[in-house]
Design a protein around this motif. Sequence first.
Motif, PDB file in Angstrom:
ATOM      1  N   UNK A   1      49.269  -5.952   1.757  1.00  0.00           N
ATOM      2  CA  UNK A   1      50.020  -6.631   0.685  1.00  0.00           C
ATOM      3  C   UNK A   1      49.619  -8.099   0.583  1.00  0.00           C
ATOM      4  N   UNK A   2      49.431  -8.731   1.750  1.00  0.00           N
ATOM      5  CA  UNK A   2      49.002 -10.130   1.740  1.00  0.00           C
ATOM      6  C   UNK A   2      47.637 -10.270   1.061  1.00  0.00           C
ATOM      7  N   UNK A   3      46.740  -9.343   1.362  1.00  0.00           N
ATOM      8  CA  UNK A   3      45.415  -9.384   0.734  1.00  0.00           C
ATOM      9  C   UNK A   3      45.536  -9.244  -0.780  1.00  0.00           C
ATOM     10  N   UNK A   4      46.401  -8.301  -1.216  1.00  0.00           N
ATOM     11  CA  UNK A   4      46.583  -8.063  -2.646  1.00  0.00           C
ATOM     12  C   UNK A   4      47.123  -9.318  -3.335  1.00  0.00           C
ATOM     13  N   UNK A   5      48.097  -9.966  -2.709  1.00  0.00           N
ATOM     14  CA  UNK A   5      48.699 -11.164  -3.300  1.00  0.00           C
ATOM     15  C   UNK A   5      47.697 -12.317  -3.399  1.00  0.00           C
ATOM     16  N   UNK A   6      46.943 -12.525  -2.325  1.00  0.00           N
ATOM     17  CA  UNK A   6      45.949 -13.610  -2.313  1.00  0.00           C
ATOM     18  C   UNK A   6      44.885 -13.364  -3.367  1.00  0.00           C
ATOM     19  N   UNK A   7      44.406 -12.133  -3.461  1.00  0.00           N
ATOM     20  CA  UNK A   7      43.362 -11.807  -4.431  1.00  0.00           C
ATOM     21  C   UNK A   7      43.883 -11.998  -5.850  1.00  0.00           C
ATOM     22  N   UNK A   8      45.128 -11.584  -6.096  1.00  0.00           N
ATOM     23  CA  UNK A   8      45.721 -11.717  -7.423  1.00  0.00           C
ATOM     24  C   UNK A   8      45.893 -13.181  -7.806  1.00  0.00           C
ATOM     25  N   UNK A   9      46.345 -14.000  -6.845  1.00  0.00           N
ATOM     26  CA  UNK A   9      46.524 -15.425  -7.114  1.00  0.00           C
ATOM     27  C   UNK A   9      45.202 -16.083  -7.516  1.00  0.00           C
ATOM     28  N   UNK A  10      44.148 -15.736  -6.816  1.00  0.00           N
ATOM     29  CA  UNK A  10      42.840 -16.327  -7.111  1.00  0.00           C
ATOM     30  C   UNK A  10      42.320 -15.883  -8.468  1.00  0.00           C
ATOM     31  N   UNK A  11      42.469 -14.601  -8.778  1.00  0.00           N
ATOM     32  CA  UNK A  11      41.966 -14.096 -10.060  1.00  0.00           C
ATOM     33  C   UNK A  11      42.735 -14.693 -11.231  1.00  0.00           C
ATOM     34  N   UNK A  12      44.047 -14.925 -11.014  1.00  0.00           N
ATOM     35  CA  UNK A  12      44.845 -15.523 -12.089  1.00  0.00           C
ATOM     36  C   UNK A  12      44.488 -16.995 -12.297  1.00  0.00           C
ATOM     37  N   UNK A  13      44.215 -17.689 -11.185  1.00  0.00           N
ATOM     38  CA  UNK A  13      43.951 -19.132 -11.269  1.00  0.00           C
ATOM     39  C   UNK A  13      42.504 -19.420 -11.656  1.00  0.00           C
ATOM     40  N   UNK A  14      41.568 -18.688 -11.071  1.00  0.00           N
ATOM     41  CA  UNK A  14      40.140 -18.930 -11.326  1.00  0.00           C
ATOM     42  C   UNK A  14      39.431 -17.598 -11.521  1.00  0.00           C
ATOM     43  N   UNK A  15      39.595 -16.999 -12.680  1.00  0.00           N
ATOM     44  CA  UNK A  15      38.995 -15.676 -12.925  1.00  0.00           C
ATOM     45  C   UNK A  15      37.474 -15.702 -12.737  1.00  0.00           C
ATOM     46  N   UNK A  16      36.989 -14.666 -12.068  1.00  0.00           N
ATOM     47  CA  UNK A  16      35.547 -14.452 -11.865  1.00  0.00           C
ATOM     48  C   UNK A  16      34.845 -15.577 -11.098  1.00  0.00           C
ATOM     49  N   UNK A  17      35.618 -16.411 -10.400  1.00  0.00           N
ATOM     50  CA  UNK A  17      35.014 -17.469  -9.593  1.00  0.00           C
ATOM     51  C   UNK A  17      34.797 -17.019  -8.149  1.00  0.00           C
ATOM     52  N   UNK A  18      35.633 -16.117  -7.683  1.00  0.00           N
ATOM     53  CA  UNK A  18      35.583 -15.709  -6.277  1.00  0.00           C
ATOM     54  C   UNK A  18      35.597 -14.187  -6.160  1.00  0.00           C
ATOM     55  N   UNK A  19      34.934 -13.725  -5.121  1.00  0.00           N
ATOM     56  CA  UNK A  19      34.931 -12.298  -4.784  1.00  0.00           C
ATOM     57  C   UNK A  19      35.516 -12.167  -3.373  1.00  0.00           C
ATOM     58  N   UNK A  20      36.733 -11.644  -3.272  1.00  0.00           N
ATOM     59  CA  UNK A  20      37.448 -11.581  -1.990  1.00  0.00           C
ATOM     60  C   UNK A  20      37.293 -10.184  -1.395  1.00  0.00           C
ATOM     61  N   UNK A  21      36.808 -10.141  -0.167  1.00  0.00           N
ATOM     62  CA  UNK A  21      36.675  -8.867   0.564  1.00  0.00           C
ATOM     63  C   UNK A  21      37.697  -8.864   1.702  1.00  0.00           C
ATOM     64  N   UNK A  22      38.036  -7.657   2.139  1.00  0.00           N
ATOM     65  CA  UNK A  22      39.142  -7.520   3.104  1.00  0.00           C
ATOM     66  C   UNK A  22      38.667  -6.863   4.387  1.00  0.00           C
ATOM     67  N   UNK A  23      39.062  -7.458   5.526  1.00  0.00           N
ATOM     68  CA  UNK A  23      38.852  -6.865   6.849  1.00  0.00           C
ATOM     69  C   UNK A  23      40.235  -6.659   7.458  1.00  0.00           C
ATOM     70  N   UNK A  24      40.705  -5.393   7.578  1.00  0.00           N
ATOM     71  CA  UNK A  24      42.092  -5.131   7.984  1.00  0.00           C
ATOM     72  C   UNK A  24      42.358  -5.279   9.484  1.00  0.00           C
ATOM     73  N   UNK A  25      41.299  -5.399  10.298  1.00  0.00           N
ATOM     74  CA  UNK A  25      41.500  -5.526  11.745  1.00  0.00           C
ATOM     75  C   UNK A  25      40.634  -6.660  12.296  1.00  0.00           C
ATOM     76  N   UNK A  26      40.992  -7.060  13.479  1.00  0.00           N
ATOM     77  CA  UNK A  26      40.230  -8.109  14.162  1.00  0.00           C
ATOM     78  C   UNK A  26      38.780  -7.674  14.367  1.00  0.00           C
ATOM     79  N   UNK A  27      38.602  -6.407  14.828  1.00  0.00           N
ATOM     80  CA  UNK A  27      37.265  -5.903  15.126  1.00  0.00           C
ATOM     81  C   UNK A  27      36.374  -5.883  13.875  1.00  0.00           C
TER      82      UNK A  27
END
Length: 478
Positions: free
Chosen positions: A16-42
Amino acid sequence: MKNTRKRILMIDDDEDDFFLVNSLLQDTAPDQYEVEWAPTYQKGIAAIEKKEHELYLVDYRLGQYTGIDTLRHFHEIGYEAPVIMLTGKGDYAIDNEAMMAGATDYLVKGEITGQELERAIRYGITEFKHLRLIAENERKYFGIFEKSHDLIILADCDKNVIEVNPTAMRKLQYTKEELLTMNLKELFMNETEALQFLLDICEDSAIVHKEYAFKSKNGQKLDMLINANKLDEQLGTFLCVAEDISDKKREEQEKRNQEKFVITGRIARVIAHEVRNPLTNILLAVGQYRQDEQPSPEDSSLYLDIIERNCTRINVLVTELLQSTRMLELNMQEYPANDVVKRALALAEDRLQLNGIRLLEHYMEEEATLLVDEEKMNIALLNLFINAIEAMTPGTGILTVSTQMGQGKILIRIGDNGTGIPEENKSKLFDPFYTSKAKGTGLGLTSTQNIILNHKGTIQVESALGEGTLFTITLPLV
């Protein structure tokens, strides 16, 4: 089309945190950033080791691991990249720990706005690039500083040493700690020279290629060629770069000594040759006189005439040699440079006409004054004019005379289109008694050189067989 979006990796075990962060970035700066997710430390560590992202968003709490463990891994693999730590509300101790561990920034979950997030990411990427560029420049210049063969010394406004490179420590034989407690003037061999250096750097803000004498810890003299510049006018700091030319000067002195030895030997051989002939005649006359038990008055007079004539010849040779090489007493007066040349040239006018030599004159338009002994300078220039005339074929010879001013000096050039001088004879040209003329004394050019040197000038020769010769005299302006 090339993807220009900046790649960001978010390491967080909450989707959920990843979804919120990605949404905030896309709303503020569309197509400026590409956010990828790593769900674990490893998985985050595996992605970090690929070094494919421009910035990393790392949650502090990652199961049994923390964001600090992630920062440590960056250090372990020697990977530098901007990292923003995501922390819980009120975790100020964690925030501080993260910044100390190398995080670029920290953001509190639940309080992040789109603009704050985008600004933090943009600042983190931009600032990291600037810091990396600064670090690269520092490494580059530090490498120059450390590996330079010259002594590099940085001093403050009080002329105290504040930094030195390894070459300075090695040459001066001080430790860095010792040098950092010293004043720059303590490195000079002569206190007066040190004070003059400090005065010059303060007044001119720069010293370019000047020689000074430093001293090492054990008192050894070091000849230095120094360039110094003020770095900060207000702070008064300045940089001093010194090249150790001690070995070079020693080699030059040894070379000069060898050249003097060669010249002395050559002069000795020439004198021996010139004196031996009349001396042989004297010895023969004395021997013959002794063989005759009762020589007639006529024979006695003949022997005495031979002895006297050859003694006179020896005396003339020695006198001419002394006059051509001794320091002269000069009656110095100021004359226009062009007039000095024209007056000497007038003395050769008869010879020029007699040999059908064409004269080309090129005089500078600037008004320039020389301090010379006119009589002596006439002798020096006339010797060159006569040599040039005698080296050319009558009727086809061209004598070129010119004057030129540059860098506080006057250049007088005397050229001919004569036979030229063989390369092997150029080095002997100004030696006493050296001559290529059948009836020459070999002292004309020696005398010319001596006069020019006594006027604090120089004389150089350029020549090519069959093409002619050019003499260049350089004299200081008044």
